[in-house]
Design a protein around this motif. Structure first.
Motif, short mmCIF file in Angstrom:
data_model
loop_
_atom_site.label_atom_id
_atom_site.label_comp_id
_atom_site.label_asym_id
_atom_site.label_seq_id
_atom_site.Cartn_x
_atom_site.Cartn_y
_atom_site.Cartn_z
N ILE A 149 35.13 43.32 34.13
CA ILE A 149 35.96 43.10 34.10
C ILE A 149 36.55 42.15 33.26
O ILE A 149 35.54 41.34 32.70
CB ILE A 149 36.30 42.83 34.95
N ASP A 153 41.21 39.76 35.66
CA ASP A 153 40.59 40.64 36.89
C ASP A 153 39.84 39.92 37.83
O ASP A 153 40.06 39.82 39.28
CB ASP A 153 40.64 41.63 36.86
N PHE A 154 38.88 39.56 37.28
CA PHE A 154 37.92 38.35 38.11
C PHE A 154 38.30 36.94 39.15
O PHE A 154 37.92 36.91 39.95
CB PHE A 154 36.99 38.06 36.89
N TYR A 156 41.67 37.45 39.99
CA TYR A 156 42.00 37.97 40.88
C TYR A 156 41.08 37.90 41.85
O TYR A 156 41.46 37.89 43.47
CB TYR A 156 42.92 39.05 40.45
N GLU A 157 39.73 38.54 42.11
CA GLU A 157 38.59 38.75 42.70
C GLU A 157 38.84 37.85 44.08
O GLU A 157 37.67 37.77 44.80
CB GLU A 157 37.94 39.55 42.82
N ASN A 158 38.16 36.64 42.96
CA ASN A 158 37.84 34.63 43.26
C ASN A 158 38.75 34.01 44.25
O ASN A 158 39.12 32.81 43.87
CB ASN A 158 36.88 34.46 42.36
N ARG A 200 29.02 43.24 34.45
CA ARG A 200 28.30 43.23 36.06
C ARG A 200 27.52 42.01 36.22
O ARG A 200 26.95 41.50 37.19
CB ARG A 200 27.18 44.04 36.11
#
Length: 585
Positions: A149, A153-154, A156-158, A200
């Motif tokens: 990603i 986006d990374f 936002y996820e962290n 990943r």
């Protein structure tokens, strides 16, 4: 069908008979926006296209399946929407009328960029370029597909931010990677959380390389500038260089470490409200905070110039109150002054004695080895104090002019298709490059436009680099324009613009047609070779209208636009005109 197996057009995973991809949720039958290549399009008899991933003013990127290696890849198509249209019947790209020179110039830049990226396949933090091929009147580049990603986006996820302790090694690796990219004469201009990918495995990969024209405002292509990360000079006509990427990468780190996007460069120019990073996140080391602020200065001259300098600034120890304040000095004892005075007196006496009683013509008895030993001692002392002296460096060092910083270089701009007069008189260019023009006839480029440059776009150059350019003298075979409804003055102006040498003959006629053109030889629609042909004769009705004669003024204009053009023809024009006047008399 991707090969013999049904695959998702969005992620290239095998989906069997499913109508919805179990991996990404893409529905079967999804189409790309109108004007772009559609799923199942096959390129180069090898690549089966899928979903459109990204598009900007330069082109479009699609995910694809490589039937040869049976793996997902990405295809970048050169497709500048401001210059082209897609044929409705297929994938062929049609260039808009009058846009052919620009289209070819930018396509050459696109191909050159791909070739530069091929040289970087040893850099682990760069998305790899595999192949380039031409088809459908355009160019395609094949890249590796990163299963991951974007950094955006990374984040936002962290929880929106990262800690310096956990991310320092990856960030420093990006700086070193960009340092190597610059060594290979390439500037990115688009570093942002959207163009940095997280695989990943947690590795950072730099993607999104584009030609320079699409990463600057006010160009023929639609610009793609990332708000908060694009440097100030990308919104103006100022030079881009290594410092442009320094600004963007520092802005990326700022966003990742503070959870706050930096203000856009244009708004900072009005009200610079950029907050020190460690004030937003106290866990950020002070030296890192200071390094980011130095790398994000608005003035390119005062900004950190290179990735190497950026790395040094990050590693530099912060200046604290204890290290900045001078340590209290001990009082020098009184007997010390007496000792110093005696030593000075002794040295003076020895010097006088050597002057009065020289040691003959013998050379100095000091062995050469002692000099070398002294130099070694001084060198070791400098090395030991190097770290300390770095911390004591004045802030004025960072405000040196760019030309004085040997590490800073400038990106060669795209000159092809631009007016040579405009470029050569523009302070943004003439103060940095030495132009060496060569004037040649060309059928595609208008008179005065640059046809060719010897230094490829984005090559990093130093100040006052000689640049050889070929400048169009216009077509060698212009067509005689239509004179219907034109006066002699209006028509001869058209001929002058086409570099056609002419002579004017006045003919008796009605006053209602005073000064109007009635005939021309050769006829309208015929071509003339202005390098070898003789005069074009223009016949006008005799009257009170002022008709310009093609004397020295026309000839000098021809010489100015094309120094090596026809002095003989110009002189012939003068002689013929004089002879005709004498005949009339």
């Amino acid at each position: 069908m991707m090969g013999e197996i049904k695959r998702c057009i969005s992620c290239m995973a095998e989906i069997g008979d499913a109508s919805v991809c179990p991996k990404c949720g893409c529905k079967e039958g999804t189409w790309n926006p109108e004007g772009y290549l559609q799923p199942e399009t096959v390129l180069n008899n090898r690549y089966v296209l899928g979903r459109l991933l990204h598009a900007n003013g330069e082109g479009a990127t699609y995910i694809a399946f490589d039937k040869a290696i049976e793996a997902a890849v990405e295809i970048r198509e050169y497709f500048p929407t401001a210059l082209v249209l897609r044929e409705e019947s297929g994938p062929f790209v049609r260039v808009l009328p009058g846009k052919e020179p620009q289209y070819k110039a930018y396509m050459s830049d696109f191909s050159e960029l791909s070739r530069q990226l091929f040289k970087m396949r040893t850099l682990g933090h760069i998305v790899q370029a595999y192949e380039i091929f031409e088809q459908n009147n355009t160019v395609y580049t094949v890249y590796e597909h990163i299963d991951g990603i974007t950094l955006q986006d990374f984040l936002y996820e962290n929880a929106g931010e990262l800690s310096w302790k956990d991310s320092a090694s990856q960030f420093l690796a990006l700086i070193r990677t960009m340092e190597n990219v610059h060594r290979l004469d390439l500037i990115h201009r688009g570093l942002s959380p959207e163009t940095i990918l997280v695989s990943r495995k947690g590795e950072l990969k730099i993607s999104g390389f584009c030609i320079s024209t699409v990463r600057a405002d006010n160009t023929p292509l639609d610009a793609e500038l990332f708000s908060g990360y694009a440097a100030p000079e990308q919104y103006t006509n100022n030079w881009h260089g290594t410092w442009t990427d320094v600004y963007a990468l520092a802005a990326v780190f700022y966003r990742a470490l503070t959870g706050t996007m930096p203000p856009e460069a244009r708004s900072r120019a009005v009200n610079d409200n950029l907050v020190m990073p460690h004030q937003l996140n106290q866990e950020i080391p002070q030296n890192v905070s200071l390094a980011l602020m130095g790398a994000m200065r608005l003035s390119p001259q005062n900004r950190t110039q290179t990735m190497s300098d950026f790395l040094t600034e990050i590693g530099r120890a912060p200046v604290t109150a204890e290290t900045a304040a001078p340590s209290p000095q001990k009082r020098f004892p009184r007997w010390g002054y007496i000792f110093v005075a005696m030593a000075i007196t002794l040295i003076l006496l020895l010097g006088i004695s050597f002057f009065l009683f020289p040691l003959g013509t013998e050379e100095s008895s000091e062995p050469e080895s002692s000099i070398e030993q002294s130099a070694d001692i001084e060198s070791s002392q400098l090395e030991e104090s190097g770290e300390e002296s770095q911390t004591e460096t004045s802030d004025t060092e960072s405000s040196l002019d760019m030309s004085e910083n040997l590490g800073a270089r400038y990106a060669m701009p795209q000159l092809v298709g631009r007016s040579f007069q405009g470029v050569s008189t523009n302070p943004s260019y003439k103060d940095w490059m030495i132009f060496e023009p060569e004037y040649v006839y060309d059928e595609e480029y208008e008179q005065g436009q640059i046809i060719e440059q010897d230094i490829p776009v984005d090559t990093l150059i130093t100040m006052e680099t000689p640049v050889k350019v070929k400048v169009s003298k216009g077509s060698r075979f212009p067509i005689i324009p239509d004179y219907t409804g034109l006066t002699g003055e209006e028509f001869t102006q058209k001929l002058t613009e086409l570099n056609i040498v002419y002579t004017v003959i006045e003919k008796e006629g009605p006053m209602s047609q005073d000064g109007m053109v009635v005939s021309v030889s050769p006829e309208v629609g015929m071509t003339v070779d202005i390098a070898t042909e003789h005069l074009v004769t223009v016949e006008v009705i005799k009257g009170s209208a002022s008709i310009p004669e093609p004397t020295e003024e026309v000839s000098s204009q021809e010489i100015e636009s094309a120094p090596e053009s026809m002095p003989e023809e110009s002189s012939v024009a003068s002689e013929d005109t004089e002879s005709m006047e004498s005949v009339e008399e």
